[in-house]
Design an enzyme around this catalytic site. Structure first.
Site, mmCIF file in Angstrom:
data_model
loop_
_atom_site.group_PDB
_atom_site.id
_atom_site.type_symbol
_atom_site.label_atom_id
_atom_site.label_comp_id
_atom_site.label_asym_id
_atom_site.label_seq_id
_atom_site.Cartn_x
_atom_site.Cartn_y
_atom_site.Cartn_z
ATOM 1 N N GLU A 121 -46.833 17.681 -40.640
ATOM 2 C CA GLU A 121 -47.338 16.317 -40.796
ATOM 3 C C GLU A 121 -48.819 16.432 -41.094
ATOM 4 O O GLU A 121 -49.631 16.652 -40.193
ATOM 5 C CB GLU A 121 -47.093 15.502 -39.516
ATOM 6 C CG GLU A 121 -45.637 15.279 -39.189
ATOM 7 C CD GLU A 121 -44.920 14.361 -40.167
ATOM 8 O OE1 GLU A 121 -45.595 13.789 -41.055
ATOM 9 O OE2 GLU A 121 -43.704 14.238 -40.065
ATOM 10 N N CYS A 150 -53.991 9.477 -39.614
ATOM 11 C CA CYS A 150 -53.430 9.984 -40.870
ATOM 12 C C CYS A 150 -52.887 8.827 -41.703
ATOM 13 O O CYS A 150 -52.747 8.951 -42.919
ATOM 14 C CB CYS A 150 -52.347 11.021 -40.599
ATOM 15 S SG CYS A 150 -51.090 10.492 -39.432
ATOM 16 N N ALA A 192 -46.903 2.984 -36.906
ATOM 17 C CA ALA A 192 -45.474 3.204 -37.145
ATOM 18 C C ALA A 192 -44.701 3.052 -35.848
ATOM 19 O O ALA A 192 -45.198 3.379 -34.770
ATOM 20 C CB ALA A 192 -45.250 4.592 -37.736
ATOM 21 N N THR A 215 -54.284 19.104 -44.529
ATOM 22 C CA THR A 215 -53.477 19.783 -45.541
ATOM 23 C C THR A 215 -53.853 21.255 -45.636
ATOM 24 O O THR A 215 -52.992 22.129 -45.793
ATOM 25 C CB THR A 215 -53.665 19.108 -46.911
ATOM 26 O OG1 THR A 215 -53.182 17.753 -46.827
ATOM 27 C CG2 THR A 215 -52.901 19.833 -48.003
ATOM 28 N N GLY A 241 -52.166 22.994 -42.869
ATOM 29 C CA GLY A 241 -50.728 23.011 -43.094
ATOM 30 C C GLY A 241 -50.300 24.063 -44.099
ATOM 31 O O GLY A 241 -49.262 24.722 -43.934
#
Length: 511
Positions: free
Chosen positions: A264, A298, A461, A244, A247
């Site tokens: 992301e 993550c 995912a 973060t 980012g």
């Protein structure tokens, strides 16, 4: 191990890792060599040179030239190139998966799974190349046609993280390519060798198909190179995966030039274990989510929110399962957990444990750094479990390590509130056989994460769905669904095929 890795490098056609540029792919090297070490055994794998400012400028220039040509290739033809890339990855799956495992430290099965994910997104992108749809709208003016279409952006910068050193690049790159963009990839400075391997694999495909030089560019470097990409107005879209903190810096730099970015970032993912959950199935999801990739995903499970009626029973199952974990060389398929990426990650792991204890956490499975002949790299740690209260600061902080926090809840509303009460919003899950609980968790009053699962864990995912999260996770979406739109610009078109020029909203303008 050295002989095996040298054999892998030969299979991947990595002969001179500090030289080389083939048709379609493009990379330069400077003179500053940086040693790359494996967390598996602490051995140096290779020396890789990081790009200088001059190298950066030449690469961006080459990418711009390639874009002018590549954007005019029909999308299905670009998709055919991606199909061939998928086939090349299939042929090199074992070698590339092994290199991923050795350079990054994830288990061999996870390394092979990451390459399979690359193959899967190639398959997805091939179909997408014939489905870049726009809409047709009815005009309020007679004999007018309105529609929208999508055009490529230009140069797409991709900053990838060490934990998925190749898959996340492919999520971005193959979608960007079928959309008509060119890509400039800055891999993590901790895992550049797998990036070079990927460039070698696709180079042959590009050369055989006469793809313009510069469609796929690779620049190895540290955070300074990432800053260049963020501030460069020639980079139409910057996709960044990482912390973060990183980012936020990227977002500020790109926003200052009114550029586009796709982020992301961190996750602090929780599983709610209902009183009506299948506890055996829940155990598998919780343990894999917490210790898979040594807690460096993550989407790793960092919090378990357990109903008070099954808390002690499930806690006993967890402790027993952790006692059976095998920690060691990730290339040995008998082991469940490999190393952390480096000693800096180990230091952050130890600091988080101390903070948890200082705030009142009770460790029911103790952590620590492993030593001995098998653990010579100093990067192997024990997965641990702490009983905590939801409000602890450390519980709301993402630590990229196998530390699992467990806590109790009484009502589902309370559990959902605990789940949402963290800055991050990536992945979430509930384990329950109660349909009402499941639906409430997925409703507008439920999870606030970009991913919400029922009866599966937070980790892992599929490429068919858009991947990403909310809040401090950044809000970006990659991979499947309509994530392709992030790599294109929308254009609305109106065609007047009448002999008059009526204005919108009935405005009259006569001259």
């Amino acid at each position: 191990m050295e002989n095996k890795i040298q054999h892998i490098l030969q299979l991947l056609n990595i002969k001179e890792i500090n030289k080389g540029s083939s048709t379609g792919s493009h990379w330069f090297y400077g003179e500053n060599l940086t040693s790359i070490f494996s967390p598996v055994d602490g051995e140096e794998i290779a020396k890789v040179s990081f790009a200088s400012k001059e190298v950066y400028d030449k690469t961006v220039e080459q990418a711009e030239k390639a874009f002018v040509i590549w954007r005019n290739w029909p999308a299905p033809k670009r998709g055919e190139i991606v199909r061939q890339i998928g086939e090349a990855l299939r042929a090199h799956k074992s070698a590339l998966g092994t290199l991923v495992s050795y350079e990054m430290g994830k288990s061999l099965q996870e390394g092979l799974g990451e390459v399979q994910e690359m193959i899967d997104i190639c398959d997805f992108a091939v179909g997408l190349s014939r489905q870049l749809y726009g809409l047709t709208m009815h005009s309020e003016r007679p004999q007018h046609r309105m529609y929208e279409q999508w055009h490529p952006l230009g140069a797409v910068g991709i900053i990838s993280a060490f934990n998925f050193p190749v898959a996340v690049w492919t999520w971005n790159a193959v979608l960007a390519w079928v959309c008509g963009n060119v890509c400039i990839w800055k891999p993590s400075e901790k895992t550049p060798l797998t990036a070079i391997a990927c460039q070698q694999i696709i180079s042959k495909v590009f050369e055989e198909n006469k793809v313009p030089e510069g469609v796929s560019c690779l620049l190895c470097g540290d955070s300074i190179l990432g800053e260049k990409l963020a501030r460069d107005s020639k980079i139409a879209l910057l996709s960044a995966t990482g912390s973060t903190r990183m980012g936020k810096a990227v977002a500020q730099a790109v926003a200052a030039r009114l550029g586009k970015y796709l982020l992301e970032l961190g996750g602090n993912n929780a599983i709610i274990i209902s009183a009506e959950a299948d506890l055996d199935m829940s155990l598998i999801g919780a343990v894999f989510g917490a210790v898979g990739t040594a807690g460096q995903r993550c989407t790793s499970t960092r919090r378990l929110i357990i109903h008070e009626s099954v808390y002690h029973t499930f806690k006993e199952k967890l402790v027993k399962a952790y006692g059976q974990l095998k920690i060691g060389n990730p290339l040995d398929e008998q082991n469940h957990v490999g190393p952390l990426i480096d000693k800096q990650a180990v230091a952050l792991y130890l600091a988080a444990i101390e903070k948890c204890k200082a705030q009142g956490g009770n460790f029911i499975v103790e952590g620590g750094v492993l030593s001995g002949e098998v653990y010579t790299s100093g990067c192997y740690v024990k997965p641990c479990i702490a009983e905590v209260e939801p409000h602890f600061d450390i519980v709301k902080t993402e630590t990229f390590a196998p530390i699992l926090y467990i806590m109790k809840y009484k009502s589902l509303d309370e559990a959902i509130a605990i789940q949402n009460d963290v800055p991050q919003g990536l992945s979430s899950a509930i384990m329950t056989n109660n349909l009402r609980e499941a639906e409430l968790f997925l409703s507008v009053n439920g999870s606030d994460c970009g991913i919400a699962n029922v009866n599966i864990g937070t980790s892992g995912a599929e490429i068919g769905g858009a991947f990403g999260g909310e809040k401090e996770t950044g809000g970006g979406r990659e991979s499947g669904s309509d994530a392709w739109r992030a790599y294109m610009r929308r254009q609305t078109n109106t065609i007047n095929y009448s002999t008059q020029l009526p204005l919108a909203q009935g405005i009259k303008f006569d001259i």
